[in-house]
Write an enzyme that holds these catalytic residues in place. Structure first.
Site, PDB file in Angstrom:
ATOM      1  N   SER A 219     -11.941  39.970  18.675  1.00  0.00           N
ATOM      2  CA  SER A 219     -12.593  39.146  19.765  1.00  0.00           C
ATOM      3  C   SER A 219     -11.954  38.014  20.138  1.00  0.00           C
ATOM      4  CB  SER A 219     -14.234  38.933  19.343  1.00  0.00           C
ATOM      5  OG  SER A 219     -14.264  37.909  18.475  1.00  0.00           O
ATOM      6  N   ASN A 220     -11.279  37.219  19.133  1.00  0.00           N
ATOM      7  CA  ASN A 220     -10.564  36.045  19.712  1.00  0.00           C
ATOM      8  C   ASN A 220      -9.189  36.338  20.353  1.00  0.00           C
ATOM      9  OD1 ASN A 220     -11.696  33.288  18.816  1.00  0.00           O
ATOM     10  ND2 ASN A 220     -12.060  34.477  17.077  1.00  0.00           N
TER      11      ASN A 220
ATOM     12  N   MET B  35      -6.927  37.687   7.862  1.00  0.00           N
ATOM     13  CA  MET B  35      -7.331  37.274   6.733  1.00  0.00           C
ATOM     14  C   MET B  35      -6.653  37.350   5.412  1.00  0.00           C
ATOM     15  SD  MET B  35     -10.256  36.807   8.045  1.00  0.00           S
ATOM     16  CE  MET B  35     -11.405  36.454   6.757  1.00  0.00           C
TER      17      MET B  35
ATOM     18  N   HIS C  57     -10.851  28.725  12.540  1.00  0.00           N
ATOM     19  CA  HIS C  57     -11.793  29.040  11.434  1.00  0.00           C
ATOM     20  C   HIS C  57     -13.240  28.581  11.841  1.00  0.00           C
ATOM     21  CE1 HIS C  57     -12.626  29.090   6.998  1.00  0.00           C
ATOM     22  NE2 HIS C  57     -13.369  28.076   7.411  1.00  0.00           N
TER      23      HIS C  57
HETATM   24  C1  GAR Z   1     -13.497  34.487  13.467  1.00  0.00           C
HETATM   25  O1  GAR Z   1     -14.633  34.136  13.309  1.00  0.00           O
HETATM   26  C2  GAR Z   1     -12.440  33.482  12.653  1.00  0.00           C
HETATM   27  O2  GAR Z   1     -12.800  32.240  12.805  1.00  0.00           O
HETATM   28  C3  GAR Z   1     -12.429  33.913  11.330  1.00  0.00           C
HETATM   29  O3  GAR Z   1     -12.453  35.311  11.256  1.00  0.00           O
HETATM   30  C4  GAR Z   1     -13.304  35.877  12.556  1.00  0.00           C
HETATM   31  C5  GAR Z   1     -12.271  36.772  13.178  1.00  0.00           C
HETATM   32  O4  GAR Z   1     -13.109  37.453  14.495  1.00  0.00           O
HETATM   33  N1  GAR Z   1     -11.191  33.384  10.643  1.00  0.00           N
HETATM   34  C6  GAR Z   1     -11.375  32.858   9.303  1.00  0.00           C
HETATM   35  O5  GAR Z   1     -12.470  33.007   8.784  1.00  0.00           O
HETATM   36  C7  GAR Z   1      -9.983  32.574   8.889  1.00  0.00           C
HETATM   37  N2  GAR Z   1     -10.206  31.842   7.690  1.00  0.00           N
HETATM   38  P1  GAR Z   1     -12.299  38.257  15.423  1.00  0.00           P
HETATM   39  O6  GAR Z   1     -11.478  39.320  14.705  1.00  0.00           O
HETATM   40  O7  GAR Z   1     -13.471  38.830  16.426  1.00  0.00           O
HETATM   41  O8  GAR Z   1     -11.459  37.343  16.403  1.00  0.00           O
END
Ligand code: GAR
Length: 193
Positions: free
Chosen positions: A15-16, A94, A113
């Site tokens: 999503s990011n 991750m 984060h």
């Molecule tokens: C996000 O919320 C990001 O902040 C977290 O993983 C999610 C990924 O979402 N990252 C961490 O926790 C890193 N330590 P996405 O795949 O929908 O962007």
């Protein structure tokens, strides 16, 4: 002026990545998204990248659970360099970043984060904030170094914790904040002379 070249690394929903790609499509962010790399072959982030016509590559992480095998990380570096990436953007990646990547892109790797770092590094940071009975949490964009979620902080955005929040509702609001913060920070980087 040539656009800043970005490479995205992610393991999950993307999503990011999607928020960044959308900001570029809208003209709010002037950058060239060159490549998306994932350690998870079936991840949605790769699917989303392909849908947008962006090069999407799976790299087999090897036998480790929390990091890439050294040869796998070297492959990630080679792909990023081949794509002429100038800034590496971790978006839900991750795995702990190790020397091959840190040494190839010193000071040029960013991460987002889901907490107000330095509070709550590690997994499920939103749940940690809820369980600690905080009244406010949020998200942080920071440089990546050898300390997990420990690099220099670039920007943070607060998200209040509501009395009836669940882990899921809080995580959703933090993610909505992330989708604004990451493109904002990137536009600062990409617009630098
Ligand atoms: C996000 O919320 C990001 O902040 C977290 O993983 C999610 C990924 O979402 N990252 C961490 O926790 C890193 N330590 P996405 O795949 O929908 O962007």
């Amino acid at each position: 002026m040539s656009k800043f070249k970005i490479g995205v690394l992610g393991s999950g929903r993307g999503s990011n990545f999607e928020a960044i790609a959308q900001a570029i499509a809208n003209g709010g962010l002037s950058a060239d998204l060159r490549i998306v790399i994932s350690d998870v072959e079936t991840s949605r982030i790769l699917e989303l990248a392909r849908k947008r016509g962006i090069r999407a590559e799976f790299v087999d992480p090897g036998g480790f659970r929390t990091k890439m095998a050294p040869l796998s990380e070297a492959r990630v570096v080679a792909l990023l360099q081949e794509a002429k990436v100038e800034l590496v953007v971790l978006a839900g990646y991750m795995r702990v970043v190790k020397e091959p990547l840190l040494e190839a892109f010193p000071g040029r790797i960013l991460n987002i984060h889901p907490s107000l770092l330095p509070k709550f590094p590690g997994l499920e940071a939103w749940r940690q904030a809820l369980e600690a009975r905080e009244s406010v949490t949020g998200c942080t964009v920071h440089y990546v170094d050898s300390i997990v979620d420990g690099g220099k902080i670039i920007a943070r955005k607060e998200v209040p914790i509501l009395p009836d929040d669940t882990a899921q509702s809080l995580h959703e609001r933090i993610q909505a904040a992330e989708h604004h913060l990451y493109p904002e920070v990137l536009s600062f980087f990409c617009n630098r002379p």
